[in-house]
Design an enzyme around this catalytic site. Structure first.
Site, PDB file in Angstrom:
ATOM      1  CG  HIS A  45      -1.876   1.204   1.166  1.00  0.00           C
ATOM      2  ND1 HIS A  45      -3.091   1.183   0.500  1.00  0.00           N
ATOM      3  CD2 HIS A  45      -1.737   2.460   1.656  1.00  0.00           C
ATOM      4  CE1 HIS A  45      -3.658   2.377   0.599  1.00  0.00           C
ATOM      5  NE2 HIS A  45      -2.853   3.168   1.297  1.00  0.00           N
ATOM      6  CG  ASN A  84      -6.026  10.662 -12.317  1.00  0.00           C
ATOM      7  OD1 ASN A  84      -5.482  11.333 -13.185  1.00  0.00           O
ATOM      8  ND2 ASN A  84      -7.004   9.814 -12.590  1.00  0.00           N
ATOM      9  CB  THR A  92     -11.835   8.234  -7.104  1.00  0.00           C
ATOM     10  OG1 THR A  92     -11.444   7.214  -8.028  1.00  0.00           O
ATOM     11  CG2 THR A  92     -12.316   9.456  -7.875  1.00  0.00           C
ATOM     12  CG  HIS A  97      -4.698   3.841  -9.275  1.00  0.00           C
ATOM     13  ND1 HIS A  97      -4.970   4.400  -8.049  1.00  0.00           N
ATOM     14  CD2 HIS A  97      -5.475   4.513 -10.167  1.00  0.00           C
ATOM     15  CE1 HIS A  97      -5.880   5.356  -8.184  1.00  0.00           C
ATOM     16  NE2 HIS A  97      -6.200   5.452  -9.460  1.00  0.00           N
TER      17      HIS A  97
HETATM   18  P1  AMP Z   1      -8.615   7.335  -9.994  1.00  0.00           P
HETATM   19  O1  AMP Z   1      -9.838   8.164 -10.253  1.00  0.00           O
HETATM   20  O2  AMP Z   1      -7.416   7.766 -10.774  1.00  0.00           O
HETATM   21  O3  AMP Z   1      -8.350   7.194  -8.524  1.00  0.00           O
HETATM   22  O4  AMP Z   1      -8.944   5.917 -10.603  1.00  0.00           O
HETATM   23  C1  AMP Z   1      -9.622   4.922  -9.911  1.00  0.00           C
HETATM   24  C2  AMP Z   1     -10.071   3.953 -10.965  1.00  0.00           C
HETATM   25  O5  AMP Z   1     -10.376   2.730 -10.321  1.00  0.00           O
HETATM   26  C3  AMP Z   1     -11.326   4.373 -11.731  1.00  0.00           C
HETATM   27  O6  AMP Z   1     -11.031   4.419 -13.122  1.00  0.00           O
HETATM   28  C4  AMP Z   1     -12.345   3.276 -11.390  1.00  0.00           C
HETATM   29  O7  AMP Z   1     -13.159   2.941 -12.495  1.00  0.00           O
HETATM   30  C5  AMP Z   1     -11.446   2.127 -10.993  1.00  0.00           C
HETATM   31  N1  AMP Z   1     -11.990   1.167 -10.061  1.00  0.00           N
HETATM   32  C6  AMP Z   1     -12.550   1.412  -8.843  1.00  0.00           C
HETATM   33  N2  AMP Z   1     -12.902   0.262  -8.236  1.00  0.00           N
HETATM   34  C7  AMP Z   1     -12.534  -0.722  -9.089  1.00  0.00           C
HETATM   35  C8  AMP Z   1     -12.626  -2.155  -9.037  1.00  0.00           C
HETATM   36  N3  AMP Z   1     -13.165  -2.789  -7.987  1.00  0.00           N
HETATM   37  N4  AMP Z   1     -12.157  -2.856 -10.102  1.00  0.00           N
HETATM   38  C9  AMP Z   1     -11.629  -2.230 -11.171  1.00  0.00           C
HETATM   39  N5  AMP Z   1     -11.511  -0.892 -11.271  1.00  0.00           N
HETATM   40  C10 AMP Z   1     -11.960  -0.164 -10.252  1.00  0.00           C
HETATM   41 ZN    ZN Z   2      -4.164  -0.209  -0.534  1.00  0.00          ZN
END
Ligand code: AMP
Ligand code: ZN
Length: 111
Positions: A45, A84, A92, A97
């Site tokens: 993490h 992001n 979010t 990632h």
């Molecule tokens: P960010 O807005 O850069 O934090 O990207 C988070 C991304 O995670 C978004 O594009 C979501 O669609 C994706 N996301 C959230 N939960 C999941 C999940 N359980 N499996 C796959 N993608 C996810």
């Molecule tokens: Zn984590």
């Protein structure tokens, strides 16, 4: 820790994995923004790219190697890798990632 991406890394939450090793996991984004939209995460993490340090930056280098390998496997002509960071960056999920996006032409500047 109540972190959705830690749970995906451990397998507690299902995902469509495209690659995994001891250091990182790559899986399909639930809401794809391009024909290829893969998320690459460290197993450990790290909250965001703002928390990359000399101690953990080798993980990031490895993730970029994996991203290049996945892009090649997917036959992408060109692609984008995005992380992001924080509220204004549009983050979010608070686990580092990288979005690997491809399969269509990308606009610049981003919104
Ligand atoms: P960010 O807005 O850069 O934090 O990207 C988070 C991304 O995670 C978004 O594009 C979501 O669609 C994706 N996301 C959230 N939960 C999941 C999940 N359980 N499996 C796959 N993608 C996810
Ligand atoms: Zn984590």
């Amino acid at each position: 820790m109540d972190c959705v991406f830690c749970k995906i890394a451990s397998g507690e939450i299902p995902s469509t994995k495209v690659y995994e090793d001891d250091v990182c996991v790559a899986f399909k984004d639930l809401e794809p923004q391009a024909p290829v939209h893969v998320l690459l995460i460290p197993r450990t993490h790290i909250a965001s790219a703002a928390d990359i340090t000399p101690e953990n930056s080798a993980i990031v280098a490895h993730i970029f190697e994996v991203a290049a390998k996945i892009a090649k496997e997917q036959g992408l002509e060109g692609w984008r890798i995005v992380s992001n960071v924080g509220k204004d960056g549009g983050q979010t999920v608070m686990h580092l990632h990288f979005h690997l996006l491809g399969g269509r032409s990308m606009a610049w500047p981003p919104g």
